[in-house]
Write a protein that holds these residues in place. Structure first.
Motif, PDB file in Angstrom:
ATOM      1  N   THR A 351      45.164  53.237  31.963  1.00 59.64           N
ATOM      2  CA  THR A 351      44.702  51.905  32.355  1.00 59.64           C
ATOM      3  C   THR A 351      45.462  51.387  33.566  1.00 59.64           C
ATOM      4  O   THR A 351      44.873  50.866  34.524  1.00 59.64           O
ATOM      5  N   MET A 355      44.081  50.472  37.334  1.00 63.38           N
ATOM      6  CA  MET A 355      44.312  49.169  37.954  1.00 63.38           C
ATOM      7  C   MET A 355      44.993  49.317  39.315  1.00 63.38           C
ATOM      8  O   MET A 355      44.603  48.691  40.308  1.00 63.38           O
ATOM      9  N   GLN A 358      42.628  50.630  42.019  1.00 63.10           N
ATOM     10  CA  GLN A 358      41.660  49.623  42.464  1.00 63.10           C
ATOM     11  C   GLN A 358      42.340  48.535  43.298  1.00 63.10           C
ATOM     12  O   GLN A 358      41.785  48.080  44.306  1.00 63.10           O
ATOM     13  N   ILE A 359      43.542  48.119  42.905  1.00 61.69           N
ATOM     14  CA  ILE A 359      44.266  47.106  43.673  1.00 61.69           C
ATOM     15  C   ILE A 359      44.620  47.632  45.053  1.00 61.69           C
ATOM     16  O   ILE A 359      44.444  46.946  46.079  1.00 61.69           O
ATOM     17  N   LEU A 395      38.964  40.728  39.709  1.00 63.93           N
ATOM     18  CA  LEU A 395      39.553  41.127  38.438  1.00 63.93           C
ATOM     19  C   LEU A 395      38.505  41.601  37.438  1.00 63.93           C
ATOM     20  O   LEU A 395      38.703  42.621  36.755  1.00 63.93           O
ATOM     21  N   TRP A 398      37.558  45.112  38.157  1.00 59.73           N
ATOM     22  CA  TRP A 398      38.614  46.067  37.791  1.00 59.73           C
ATOM     23  C   TRP A 398      38.631  46.314  36.292  1.00 59.73           C
ATOM     24  O   TRP A 398      38.790  47.443  35.835  1.00 59.73           O
ATOM     25  N   LEU A 399      38.477  45.247  35.513  1.00 66.86           N
ATOM     26  CA  LEU A 399      38.542  45.377  34.060  1.00 66.86           C
ATOM     27  C   LEU A 399      37.336  46.123  33.494  1.00 66.86           C
ATOM     28  O   LEU A 399      37.402  46.670  32.392  1.00 66.86           O
ATOM     29  N   VAL A 411      38.743  49.551  31.022  1.00 64.60           N
ATOM     30  CA  VAL A 411      40.095  49.024  31.184  1.00 64.60           C
ATOM     31  C   VAL A 411      40.279  47.782  30.324  1.00 64.60           C
ATOM     32  O   VAL A 411      41.318  47.601  29.668  1.00 64.60           O
ATOM     33  N   ARG A 412      39.283  46.898  30.316  1.00 59.60           N
ATOM     34  CA  ARG A 412      39.372  45.672  29.515  1.00 59.60           C
ATOM     35  C   ARG A 412      39.565  45.985  28.039  1.00 59.60           C
ATOM     36  O   ARG A 412      40.339  45.326  27.338  1.00 59.60           O
ATOM     37  N   LEU A 436      50.096  41.753  32.855  1.00 55.99           N
ATOM     38  CA  LEU A 436      49.275  42.282  31.763  1.00 55.99           C
ATOM     39  C   LEU A 436      50.039  42.092  30.458  1.00 55.99           C
ATOM     40  O   LEU A 436      51.049  42.757  30.229  1.00 55.99           O
TER      41      LEU A 436
END
Length: 677
Positions: A351, A355, A358-359, A395, A398-399, A411-412, A436
């Motif tokens: 996860t 993240m 993607q960031i 966000l 991403w989740l 991811v969420r 997180l």
């Protein structure tokens, strides 16, 4: 005792006697002057020929009567030794070798007896092993979980029928085959590395999630290491169940719950706006909202309770995440103090990787930080980057990123299962941090050990400041711009002048006010002497742990290279530096770096009346301590203390190393006067 004339000795004795008689007769005749010169020459030639003939005769006798007999007997012995049907050799065939054949027959009898006893023992042991194997197979096959036993090459050495049924549709299952033909490599090797690095976590098996090699099945698994009596891992055991139906059901319920919550949210808003009696409507709307929240929270707690989790050291987690970026253009830097989390390390590592990627893609980043922290309410991990960019707009996307190695879970979903709290963004010191939420470690690691042990005696040494008095431009730079190497040592005792030696050196780097806990130095040293039990209870390093480690002559130059020309920092630095400097001449080193002592800084900042042990300072500052009384653990905690002390120094207008040295000079001089009175 009657003489045995069957051997070669009597024959050789008679030949020797005949030769002696001939030589004696020749000597007598020569003494009487009976023979002339020609006759003497002929007599000498006859003597030589007789000697040669005697030698040949003796050799033939030995060869025929002894050597050939020995070779025949050796062939018979080899035949018997390699499983022949005969039980002895015929002694009568070797009359000249007596009593050797009788002795050989006795040895053969003992060998045959031992062979029979061994065969009976093997038969009995094999029967017991088969009986135990059948019992084990019956027990394993009676289990509802699949069981697979593998060696460290990940080859299957044992499995039960449940595992066979579970994995057979995915790939071939059989003894000697690779586990990775049916189960994804990543999850297994990740968990094996975790248990190897933290063996205390695997005593009862550590849970994790893995997926089938074809991605169709999600497995809820638990791994335990198989160890020898010496503690070396030789393999591992994995128990597993098919979690796909549970996950699918949970996902459907999750989707339904979100649909209910999202479907009611808009009507509630409209109800608040359009109703004639706003007081009643507001109250009922609040009741509905509270009911939905109770359902959501209860469902999330139930979901998290199912998830396979164990206590996890954040430094280990971040190391696993950083390794996944070794070949990437993004540099992942681990910062800050480690904390204990309660998590599934594999799914959480995947996860965080998703993240970070993607960031970094969103904001075109070349470097990302990882940190962890905790307070009374809980703990969290943070992803940080330079700048004050807003992550909120992206966000949700991403989740929603699916994690294919977890059966398409998002991811969420993973983050919700771990804590379920809201993800927030903060901006601190020119950096953005995405927090997180996590759950704190359940076990109280190291706390009993820390409370039970006394601290080292305090050594205040003003000479530590000498190297910092003449450092030129570095002394005028802001403290936060300096590079610090915060270090600690563990030793065989407290008396370096009486032969005590270093057994461990740990250090961490501070750059631009950040603890780079991923850039650390941690070496165990063979001290060349026995480690006393009273020292082992402090640091836990035993003679067995150091016997294969390098000596100080290897480790100390490595530490000097790691420290380079940075400012050295230690708590109670006089103690640690004494052990370093007493070996400088022997190894051709010079630790002339500027030095700061967090104990001296604490005395200056908080006054001599307060406690200045590392535990007392951390308690005062609210710094959580993990891995206490390990060199690296104490170094990281000391680094956090230093950063707090730099904040306190700056609040007093002390911003450079020169100013710190000047203030400490005066404070320590005053301290020495007070001690004198």
């Amino acid at each position: 005792m009657p003489q045995n004339w069957r051997g070669p000795l009597p024959w050789l004795a008679m030949a020797f006697a005949a030769n002696v008689a001939a030589i004696g007769a020749a000597a007598y005749l020569l003494g009487q002057g009976v023979v002339d010169r020609e006759e003497l020459r002929a007599l000498a030639m006859i003597a030589v020929a007789g000697s040669a003939l005697m030698f040949v005769l003796a050799w033939k006798i030995i060869d025929f009567a002894v050597m050939r007999g020995i070779k025949r007997m050796a062939a018979e012995i080899r035949a018997i030794a390699h499983g022949g049907n005969r039980s002895d050799i015929e002694a009568a065939r070797y009359p000249l070798l007596a009593p050797l054949p009788d002795s050989v027959n006795q040895i053969i009898a003992k060998m045959i007896q031992a062979r029979q006893e061994l065969a009976e023992g093997l038969k009995s042991a094999t029967g017991k092993a088969e009986e135990n194997s059948n019992r084990l197979a019956a027990i394993l096959n009676d289990l509802h979980e699949g069981v697979v036993v593998c060696n460290l090459r990940h080859q299957i050495v044992l499995y039960n029928s449940v595992a066979m049924d579970m994995l057979a549709g995915i790939g071939p299952v059989g003894l000697g085959r690779s586990l990775f033909e049916t189960v994804t490599r990543e999850a297994v090797t990740h968990m094996l590395e975790v248990l190897t690095h933290r063996p205390e976590m695997g005593s009862r098996g550590t849970p994790f999630l893995a997926s089938a090699a074809d991605g169709t099945t999600l497995l809820q698994a638990r791994m335990s290491l198989i160890r020898t009596n010496d503690g070396d891992a030789t393999g591992y055991v994995i128990t597993m169940v098919d979690a796909s139906p549970q996950v699918a059901a949970l996902s459907r319920r999750d989707a339904l719950l979100r649909e209910v919550a999202e479907g009611l949210q808009s009507p509630l808003i409209r109800l608040r706006i359009a109703a004639n009696n706003p007081v009643i409507v507001e109250r009922e709307a609040a009741n509905i909202e509270a009911a939905i929240k109770r359902v959501t929270d209860g469902y999330q707690r139930a979901l998290s309770g199912w998830w396979p989790m164990a206590d996890l050291h954040s430094a280990d987690l971040f190391a696993f995440v950083a390794q996944r970026f070794d070949q990437s253009t993004v540099k992942v830097t681990v910062t800050g103090l480690p904390v204990w989390l309660h998590a599934d390390s594999h799914s959480l590592a995947l996860t965080m990787e998703a993240m970070i990627r993607q960031i970094s893609d969103r904001f075109n980043l070349a470097e990302v930080d990882l940190a962890a922290a905790e307070d009374e309410a809980g703990s969290w991990v943070e992803i940080g980057w330079a700048g004050s960019t807003a992550a909120k707009p992206a966000l949700d996307g991403w989740l929603a990123q699916p994690l294919h190695s977890l059966g398409g879970m998002r991811v969420r979903d993973v983050l919700d299962h771990h804590a379920g709290a809201e993800i927030v963004q903060e901006h601190r010191a020119g950096r953005s941090w995405l927090r997180l939420p996590m759950r704190k470690g359940i076990e109280q690691h190291y706390q009993a050990k820390v409370a039970a042990l006394p601290t080292r005696p305090e050594f205040y040494d003003m000479a530590l400041l000498d190297a910092a008095r003449d450092i030129g431009e570095k002394g005028r730079q802001p403290l936060r711009s300096l590079t610090f190497i915060v270090f600690d040592t563990e030793t065989t005792g407290l008396q370096p002048s009486q032969g005590d030696q270093i057994v461990q050196i740990g250090a961490v780097r501070i750059v631009n006010g950040r603890i780079l806990s991923g850039e650390s130095f941690n070496r165990i040293v063979n001290p060349g002497r026995v480690i006393p039990p009273e020292s082992i209870k402090f640091h836990g390093i035993t003679d067995d742990m150091v016997k294969d480690k390098p000596p100080l002559g290897v480790v100390l130059p490595q530490f000097k290279a790691f420290a380079a020309d940075a400012v050295l920092v230690a708590h109670n630095a006089a103690f640690d530096l004494k052990f370093l400097r007493m070996n400088e001449r022997q190894f051709g080193l010079k630790f002339d770096n500027p030095v700061l002592d967090t104990m001296m800084l604490s005395n200056y900042l908080d006054g001599p009346e307060t406690g200045h042990s590392l535990d007392a300072i951390c308690d005062r500052l609210g710094i959580s301590i993990t891995d206490r009384h390990t060199a690296l653990g104490d170094a990281i905690v000391t680094a956090a203390v230093l950063l707090n002390q730099i904040d306190a120094l700056e609040s007093r207008g002390i911003t450079t190393l020169e100013q710190v040295v000047k203030e400490l000079d005066m404070n320590m001089a005053l301290h020495e006067r007070q001690r004198a009175f």
